[in-house]
Enzyme design. Structure first.
Site, PDB file in Angstrom:
ATOM      1  N   ALA A 142     -13.905   5.130 -20.454  1.00 26.84           N
ATOM      2  CA  ALA A 142     -14.540   6.060 -19.852  1.00 26.84           C
ATOM      3  C   ALA A 142     -14.597   7.551 -20.111  1.00 26.84           C
ATOM      4  O   ALA A 142     -15.201   8.348 -20.129  1.00 26.84           O
ATOM      5  CB  ALA A 142     -14.132   5.661 -18.272  1.00 26.84           C
ATOM      6  N   THR A 155     -16.418  -1.088 -13.905  1.00 27.33           N
ATOM      7  CA  THR A 155     -16.393  -2.138 -12.785  1.00 27.33           C
ATOM      8  C   THR A 155     -16.818  -3.483 -13.482  1.00 27.33           C
ATOM      9  O   THR A 155     -17.666  -3.683 -14.193  1.00 27.33           O
ATOM     10  CB  THR A 155     -17.036  -2.128 -11.574  1.00 27.33           C
ATOM     11  OG1 THR A 155     -17.060  -2.860 -10.570  1.00 27.33           O
ATOM     12  CG2 THR A 155     -18.538  -1.623 -11.716  1.00 27.33           C
ATOM     13  N   HIS A 168     -14.939   0.686  -0.128  1.00 26.89           N
ATOM     14  CA  HIS A 168     -13.679  -0.280   0.342  1.00 26.89           C
ATOM     15  C   HIS A 168     -12.714   0.514   0.681  1.00 26.89           C
ATOM     16  O   HIS A 168     -11.467   0.225   0.943  1.00 26.89           O
ATOM     17  CB  HIS A 168     -13.163  -0.987  -1.176  1.00 26.89           C
ATOM     18  CG  HIS A 168     -14.144  -1.921  -1.703  1.00 26.89           C
ATOM     19  ND1 HIS A 168     -13.994  -2.412  -2.925  1.00 26.89           N
ATOM     20  CD2 HIS A 168     -15.248  -2.362  -1.316  1.00 26.89           C
ATOM     21  CE1 HIS A 168     -14.844  -3.282  -3.218  1.00 26.89           C
ATOM     22  NE2 HIS A 168     -15.777  -3.323  -2.202  1.00 26.89           N
ATOM     23  N   TYR A 224       0.793  -1.312   0.031  1.00 23.61           N
ATOM     24  CA  TYR A 224       0.035   0.107  -0.036  1.00 23.61           C
ATOM     25  C   TYR A 224       0.811   1.369  -0.099  1.00 23.61           C
ATOM     26  O   TYR A 224       0.436   2.252  -0.558  1.00 23.61           O
ATOM     27  CB  TYR A 224      -1.036  -0.113   1.052  1.00 23.61           C
ATOM     28  CG  TYR A 224      -2.088  -1.057   1.013  1.00 23.61           C
ATOM     29  CD1 TYR A 224      -2.034  -2.249   1.562  1.00 23.61           C
ATOM     30  CD2 TYR A 224      -3.066  -0.501   0.159  1.00 23.61           C
ATOM     31  CE1 TYR A 224      -2.850  -3.192   1.204  1.00 23.61           C
ATOM     32  CE2 TYR A 224      -4.120  -1.692  -0.067  1.00 23.61           C
ATOM     33  CZ  TYR A 224      -3.959  -3.178   0.501  1.00 23.61           C
ATOM     34  OH  TYR A 224      -5.113  -4.050   0.113  1.00 23.61           O
ATOM     35  N   CYS A 233      -4.734   7.006  20.118  1.00 18.83           N
ATOM     36  CA  CYS A 233      -4.438   6.215  21.421  1.00 18.83           C
ATOM     37  C   CYS A 233      -3.030   5.945  21.771  1.00 18.83           C
ATOM     38  O   CYS A 233      -2.674   5.483  22.843  1.00 18.83           O
ATOM     39  CB  CYS A 233      -5.350   4.975  21.438  1.00 18.83           C
ATOM     40  SG  CYS A 233      -4.482   3.801  20.260  1.00 18.83           S
TER      41      CYS A 233
END
Ligand code: APR
Length: 242
Positions: A224, A180, A112, A57, A142
């Site tokens: 698109a 999609t 998502h 990621y 925290c």
């Protein structure tokens, strides 16, 4: 005033960001042909090797923020539709990039999750996160270490905002599915939910028919960046077909 107006729900997938330079998942050469989804997009994969998942990621986050990936004409057309349509337009995206935001869309739900957010596994708070993420990073809320993870919904986890999405699907007069493959539920089931209510027009804009193509009243094939602006122009000029 368009002939037929009403609320619109738009679902987008990785195909809308392809022409901005981001890989889709299941096309030839797509993300899942580069890396096993079991290793980087499941809670088990993260538990097995958090460093590998964070690196996956971090690479995608750096790529998104590098300056070369920009919203394209399809993202911009959807932002215009939200501005100029005379009723609600809800954009539900499966994508974790921020190209819809950068194009100006506001009424937007990332079902998502988001690449530019991180979540604490201890206190569940979600934080904007543009730097590399390390599994040992302390939570800004925290302070606990070792629990920060990408705020991304992995396979086997529950998508976000489903109550709001189902409510919008119940009420819409037009459902658009863009870029999609219609492979992953619950998003792949949205068109069937809309059809059951029998009120809305349904259109799929994609490079090729998705898995649920037979359920759409209208199918428009092509890139698109060409098909989405043209369809938005038509909607604003003529209203919802049918
Ligand atoms: N214009 C329009 N559509 C395109 C373009 C383009 N330029 N390029 C590709 N497509 C279409 C492909 O034909 C394909 O149907 O986009 C679709 C992309 O499908 P997937 O790669 O399966 O991506 P998506 O449907 O978004 O995946 C859904 O699966 O892996 C999970 O969480 C991940 O959100 C993702 C979900």
């Amino acid at each position: 005033m368009p002939a037929r107006s009403g609320p619109i729900v738009i679902l987008t997938g990785a195909g809308i960001s392809k022409e901005s330079g981001l890989d889709t998942f299941r096309d030839a050469g797509g993300v899942w042909s580069q890396v096993r989804l079991e290793d980087v997009a499941t809670p088990e994969g993260f538990a097995r090797d958090p460093v590998r998942v964070q690196a996956f990621y971090n690479d995608r986050r750096r790529g998104l923020l590098g300056g070369a990936v920009l919203p394209n004409a399809a993202h911009e057309a959807l932002a215009r539709l939200e501005r100029d349509w005379d009723d609600d337009v809800l954009l539900v995206t499966q994508n974790i990039d921020d190209l819809h935001e950068r194009a100006g869309s506001r009424n937007l739900l990332h079902m998502h999750g988001e690449l530019l957010k991180a979540r604490c596994g201890h206190c569940d708070t979600v934080h904007d996160w543009r730097a590399d993420l390390g599994a040992g990073d302390p939570c800004p809320a925290c302070g606990a270490g070792g629990g920060m993870r990408p705020h991304v919904v992995w396979f086997g986890e529950i998508p976000l905002y489903m109550d709001r999405i189902v409510d919008a699907l119940d009420r819409c007069a037009l459902f658009m599915s863009i870029g999609t493959s219609g492979t992953v539920y619950p998003a792949a089931g949205f068109v069937a939910e809309v059809r059951e209510r029998g009120r809305a027009h349904t259109v799929e804009l994609n490079m090729e028919p998705g898995h649920g193509a037979s359920l759409f009243a209208e199918i428009i094939l092509g890139p698109a960046t060409a098909r989405v602006p043209a369809y938005v122009e038509r909607l604003l000029a003529e209203g919802i077909p049918g």
